[in-house]
Design a protein around this motif. Structure first.
Motif, PDB file in Angstrom:
ATOM      1  N   GLN A  44       0.832  -1.220   0.000  1.00  0.00           N
ATOM      2  CA  GLN A  44       0.000   0.000   0.000  1.00  0.00           C
ATOM      3  C   GLN A  44       0.861   1.263   0.000  1.00  0.00           C
ATOM      4  O   GLN A  44       0.547   2.241  -0.679  1.00  0.00           O
ATOM      5  CB  GLN A  44      -0.951   0.000   1.205  1.00  0.00           C
ATOM      6  N   ASP A  45       1.969   1.252   0.763  1.00  0.00           N
ATOM      7  CA  ASP A  45       2.897   2.402   0.746  1.00  0.00           C
ATOM      8  C   ASP A  45       3.390   2.649  -0.676  1.00  0.00           C
ATOM      9  O   ASP A  45       3.409   3.778  -1.176  1.00  0.00           O
ATOM     10  CB  ASP A  45       4.127   2.120   1.626  1.00  0.00           C
ATOM     11  N   VAL A  46       3.818   1.540  -1.309  1.00  0.00           N
ATOM     12  CA  VAL A  46       4.404   1.648  -2.649  1.00  0.00           C
ATOM     13  C   VAL A  46       3.343   2.066  -3.672  1.00  0.00           C
ATOM     14  O   VAL A  46       3.604   2.853  -4.582  1.00  0.00           O
ATOM     15  CB  VAL A  46       5.078   0.299  -3.030  1.00  0.00           C
ATOM     16  N   LYS A  47       2.139   1.565  -3.476  1.00  0.00           N
ATOM     17  CA  LYS A  47       1.017   1.949  -4.361  1.00  0.00           C
ATOM     18  C   LYS A  47       0.847   3.478  -4.364  1.00  0.00           C
ATOM     19  O   LYS A  47       0.754   4.098  -5.425  1.00  0.00           O
ATOM     20  CB  LYS A  47      -0.272   1.274  -3.866  1.00  0.00           C
ATOM     21  N   GLY A  48       0.838   4.051  -3.167  1.00  0.00           N
ATOM     22  CA  GLY A  48       0.657   5.508  -3.055  1.00  0.00           C
ATOM     23  C   GLY A  48       1.772   6.260  -3.777  1.00  0.00           C
ATOM     24  O   GLY A  48       1.515   7.235  -4.499  1.00  0.00           O
ATOM     25  N   ILE A  49       3.007   5.797  -3.596  1.00  0.00           N
ATOM     26  CA  ILE A  49       4.146   6.477  -4.228  1.00  0.00           C
ATOM     27  C   ILE A  49       4.043   6.370  -5.757  1.00  0.00           C
ATOM     28  O   ILE A  49       4.259   7.340  -6.480  1.00  0.00           O
ATOM     29  CB  ILE A  49       5.480   5.875  -3.711  1.00  0.00           C
ATOM     30  N   LEU A  50       3.683   5.187  -6.248  1.00  0.00           N
ATOM     31  CA  LEU A  50       3.598   4.997  -7.700  1.00  0.00           C
ATOM     32  C   LEU A  50       2.418   5.769  -8.290  1.00  0.00           C
ATOM     33  O   LEU A  50       2.507   6.306  -9.394  1.00  0.00           O
ATOM     34  CB  LEU A  50       3.502   3.500  -8.031  1.00  0.00           C
ATOM     35  N   GLU A  51       1.316   5.835  -7.552  1.00  0.00           N
ATOM     36  CA  GLU A  51       0.166   6.599  -8.061  1.00  0.00           C
ATOM     37  C   GLU A  51       0.534   8.068  -8.232  1.00  0.00           C
ATOM     38  O   GLU A  51       0.151   8.703  -9.207  1.00  0.00           O
ATOM     39  CB  GLU A  51      -1.038   6.438  -7.127  1.00  0.00           C
ATOM     40  N   SER A  52       1.316   8.590  -7.280  1.00  0.00           N
ATOM     41  CA  SER A  52       1.697  10.003  -7.434  1.00  0.00           C
ATOM     42  C   SER A  52       2.749  10.180  -8.525  1.00  0.00           C
ATOM     43  O   SER A  52       3.047  11.308  -8.915  1.00  0.00           O
ATOM     44  CB  SER A  52       2.134  10.603  -6.088  1.00  0.00           C
ATOM     45  N   MET A 127      11.176   6.740 -11.071  1.00  0.00           N
ATOM     46  CA  MET A 127       9.838   6.940 -11.660  1.00  0.00           C
ATOM     47  C   MET A 127       9.262   8.295 -11.259  1.00  0.00           C
ATOM     48  O   MET A 127       8.632   8.981 -12.054  1.00  0.00           O
ATOM     49  CB  MET A 127       8.899   5.801 -11.235  1.00  0.00           C
ATOM     50  N   ARG A 128       9.477   8.681  -9.989  1.00  0.00           N
ATOM     51  CA  ARG A 128       8.959   9.972  -9.529  1.00  0.00           C
ATOM     52  C   ARG A 128       9.622  11.116 -10.297  1.00  0.00           C
ATOM     53  O   ARG A 128       8.957  12.027 -10.794  1.00  0.00           O
ATOM     54  CB  ARG A 128       9.212  10.132  -8.025  1.00  0.00           C
ATOM     55  N   ILE A 129      10.951  11.048 -10.434  1.00  0.00           N
ATOM     56  CA  ILE A 129      11.689  12.128 -11.097  1.00  0.00           C
ATOM     57  C   ILE A 129      11.343  12.183 -12.589  1.00  0.00           C
ATOM     58  O   ILE A 129      11.117  13.259 -13.154  1.00  0.00           O
ATOM     59  CB  ILE A 129      13.208  11.946 -10.852  1.00  0.00           C
ATOM     60  N   LEU A 130      11.243  11.029 -13.235  1.00  0.00           N
ATOM     61  CA  LEU A 130      10.897  11.008 -14.666  1.00  0.00           C
ATOM     62  C   LEU A 130       9.470  11.513 -14.887  1.00  0.00           C
ATOM     63  O   LEU A 130       9.188  12.217 -15.862  1.00  0.00           O
ATOM     64  CB  LEU A 130      11.057   9.593 -15.239  1.00  0.00           C
ATOM     65  N   ASN A 131       8.569  11.152 -13.963  1.00  0.00           N
ATOM     66  CA  ASN A 131       7.188  11.616 -14.091  1.00  0.00           C
ATOM     67  C   ASN A 131       7.119  13.140 -13.978  1.00  0.00           C
ATOM     68  O   ASN A 131       6.429  13.794 -14.765  1.00  0.00           O
ATOM     69  CB  ASN A 131       6.326  10.959 -13.009  1.00  0.00           C
ATOM     70  N   GLU A 132       7.861  13.677 -13.018  1.00  0.00           N
ATOM     71  CA  GLU A 132       7.860  15.141 -12.844  1.00  0.00           C
ATOM     72  C   GLU A 132       8.386  15.847 -14.092  1.00  0.00           C
ATOM     73  O   GLU A 132       7.979  16.968 -14.397  1.00  0.00           O
ATOM     74  CB  GLU A 132       8.716  15.528 -11.626  1.00  0.00           C
ATOM     75  N   ALA A 133       9.284  15.172 -14.821  1.00  0.00           N
ATOM     76  CA  ALA A 133       9.867  15.773 -16.027  1.00  0.00           C
ATOM     77  C   ALA A 133       9.021  15.499 -17.272  1.00  0.00           C
ATOM     78  O   ALA A 133       9.377  15.922 -18.369  1.00  0.00           O
ATOM     79  CB  ALA A 133      11.280  15.229 -16.231  1.00  0.00           C
ATOM     80  N   GLY A 134       7.898  14.780 -17.092  1.00  0.00           N
ATOM     81  CA  GLY A 134       7.012  14.498 -18.221  1.00  0.00           C
ATOM     82  C   GLY A 134       7.556  13.441 -19.173  1.00  0.00           C
ATOM     83  O   GLY A 134       7.140  13.348 -20.330  1.00  0.00           O
ATOM     84  N   TRP A 135       8.475  12.612 -18.695  1.00  0.00           N
ATOM     85  CA  TRP A 135       9.074  11.549 -19.544  1.00  0.00           C
ATOM     86  C   TRP A 135       7.995  10.575 -20.005  1.00  0.00           C
ATOM     87  O   TRP A 135       7.166  10.151 -19.201  1.00  0.00           O
ATOM     88  CB  TRP A 135      10.130  10.841 -18.700  1.00  0.00           C
ATOM     89  N   ASP A 136       8.000  10.258 -21.304  1.00  0.00           N
ATOM     90  CA  ASP A 136       7.037   9.251 -21.764  1.00  0.00           C
ATOM     91  C   ASP A 136       7.612   8.452 -22.936  1.00  0.00           C
ATOM     92  O   ASP A 136       6.899   8.072 -23.865  1.00  0.00           O
ATOM     93  CB  ASP A 136       5.694   9.891 -22.150  1.00  0.00           C
TER      94      ASP A 136
END
Ligand SMILES: [Zn+2]
Length: 384
Positions: A44-52, A127-136
């Motif tokens: 559940q902890d990891v789920k929250g981090i990945l969802e964000s 994943m968090r850093i790439l998401n913030e940078a809009g990586w796709d």
């Protein structure tokens, strides 16, 4: 390094405190394989981090084992990158309170810090850093098992992971890594078997010919079991536990042994299964009877040509971007990379944090390797 990559890697340096906080959060929870509630809480902890970080998260729920987490970002019906690992540890409840996450002189300790909460933190941070940078650049599927250390004996996780891995371009596993920068492209499979021999008990003084010794029978079988070892095939057998009888003055009615088997591919384990069955069926001492039971099975990660090619690409990217050169090796211990390679997905394993002595209280991880490996993952995903 391109400007963009440099910016992304500097984000890792700016995020050191939050990355260490994630690592601590994951280590300071009891989540041994036997503690389903603990493993599922980490899930559940990891789920929250990945969802964000832009992921959709779901679980395969198992009644008797930690759930399998699947997280997807982008259209994974198209070729995707599989990032994998596990959330459970080998430690009993109470270990996290006894030995909480600690950093001293760049050395991290705490249950599972190396195997493999550090590697999970690498994955989550990138994943968090790439998401913030809009990586796709690629769709990504994260696969995190909840019962790896228990060999998935009480779940269908191996089958489920193989199904989820279908369609992946390649897989990277953030398992325990090594101080010498080696990574893993081949792992032996493990199986254990138990032999139970039933003999006939008798008083050895009054009736020395009346018994049929289960110990004599199993002793003859041990030599045959050892003879199944084939180094050229990469298959080894070890009778690691043996027992039988009750007192010196009675012919042993019962005896048993437990055999560990390490093998490189399905051909090896198929040959051993047939061989052990034949040894059980063969009767050396009339009147004895033997049963053989397979107690445990963990698939091998076969060396795929495509995994070797993937390693070459990853290593080239690493060297070109100033990371230490890596070497590829095969090891005797299993990991969930087996499920990916069995599904035909080229996979490089052991890209997590570096350290030593996993599965023991001496386990430690090198703090700096968390940041280095997160930068490496970001660099791979932006370049490959
Ligand atoms: Zn592990």
């Amino acid at each position: 390094m391109s400007e963009n990559l440099e910016t992304l890697c500097s984000r890792v340096d700016e995020s050191r405190d939050s990355m260490l906080a994630t690592w601590k959060l994951l280590v300071d929870r009891d989540c041994g394989s036997k503690n389903k509630a603990g493993v599922d809480a980490v899930g559940q902890d990891v789920k929250g981090i990945l969802e964000s970080a832009g992921f959709k998260v779901r679980f395969y729920e198992y009644p008797e084992a930690g759930n399998l987490l699947i997280a997807e970002r982008g259209d994974t019906t198209k070729p995707f990158v599989a990032l994998i690992g596990h959330l459970d540890t080998v430690f009993a409840d109470g270990e996290a309170a006894k030995r909480p996450f600690t950093i001293k002189d760049g050395v991290v300790t705490g249950p599972g810090c190396l195997d493999m909460k550090g590697g999970v933190t690498v994955l989550l941070s990138a994943m968090r850093i790439l998401n913030e940078a809009g990586w796709d650049r690629y769709p990504v599927k994260v696969i995190l098992a909840g019962d790896e250390e228990a060999g998935h004996q009480k779940s269908t996780a191996v089958r489920d992971m193989m199904a989820e891995a279908k369609g992946a371009l390649f897989g990277l596993n953030f398992e325990t890594s090594f101080k010498d920068n080696s990574v893993v492209i081949e792992r032996k499979g493990v199986a254990t078997f138990r032999f139970d021999v039933q003999g006939i008990g008798a008083h050895v003084g009054n009736n020395p010919k009346g018994g049929r010794s289960a110990i004599t029978e199993i002793a003859a079988k041990v030599a045959d079991i050892n003879a199944l070892t084939d180094y050229d095939e990469g298959t080894t057998l070890n009778v690691g536990v043996i027992g039988g009888g009750t007192v010196p003055n009675a012919c042993a009615e019962k005896a048993f042994c437990v055999v560990d088997v390490r093998y490189k591919g399905e051909a090896g384990i198929t040959r051993v299964r047939a061989g052990l069955k034949a040894i059980a069926d063969k009767v050396y001492l009339d009147g004895t009877h033997t049963e053989v039971t397979e107690l445990f099975y963990f698939p091998a990660m076969p060396r795929l040509e495509s995994s070797l090619e993937l390693f070459s690409r990853v290593n080239k990217i690493a060297v070109e971007h100033g990371f230490p050169e890596m070497t590829a090796k095969g090891v005797g211990g299993g990991s969930d990379s087996a499920a990916l390679t069995m599904a035909g997905v080229p996979t490089v394993c052991a890209l997590g944090v570096k350290g030593e002595f996993n599965h023991t209280v001496r386990e430690y991880a090198m703090e700096d390797s968390l940041f280095e490996r997160t930068k490496l993952l970001i660099t791979i995903l932006c370049t490959i």
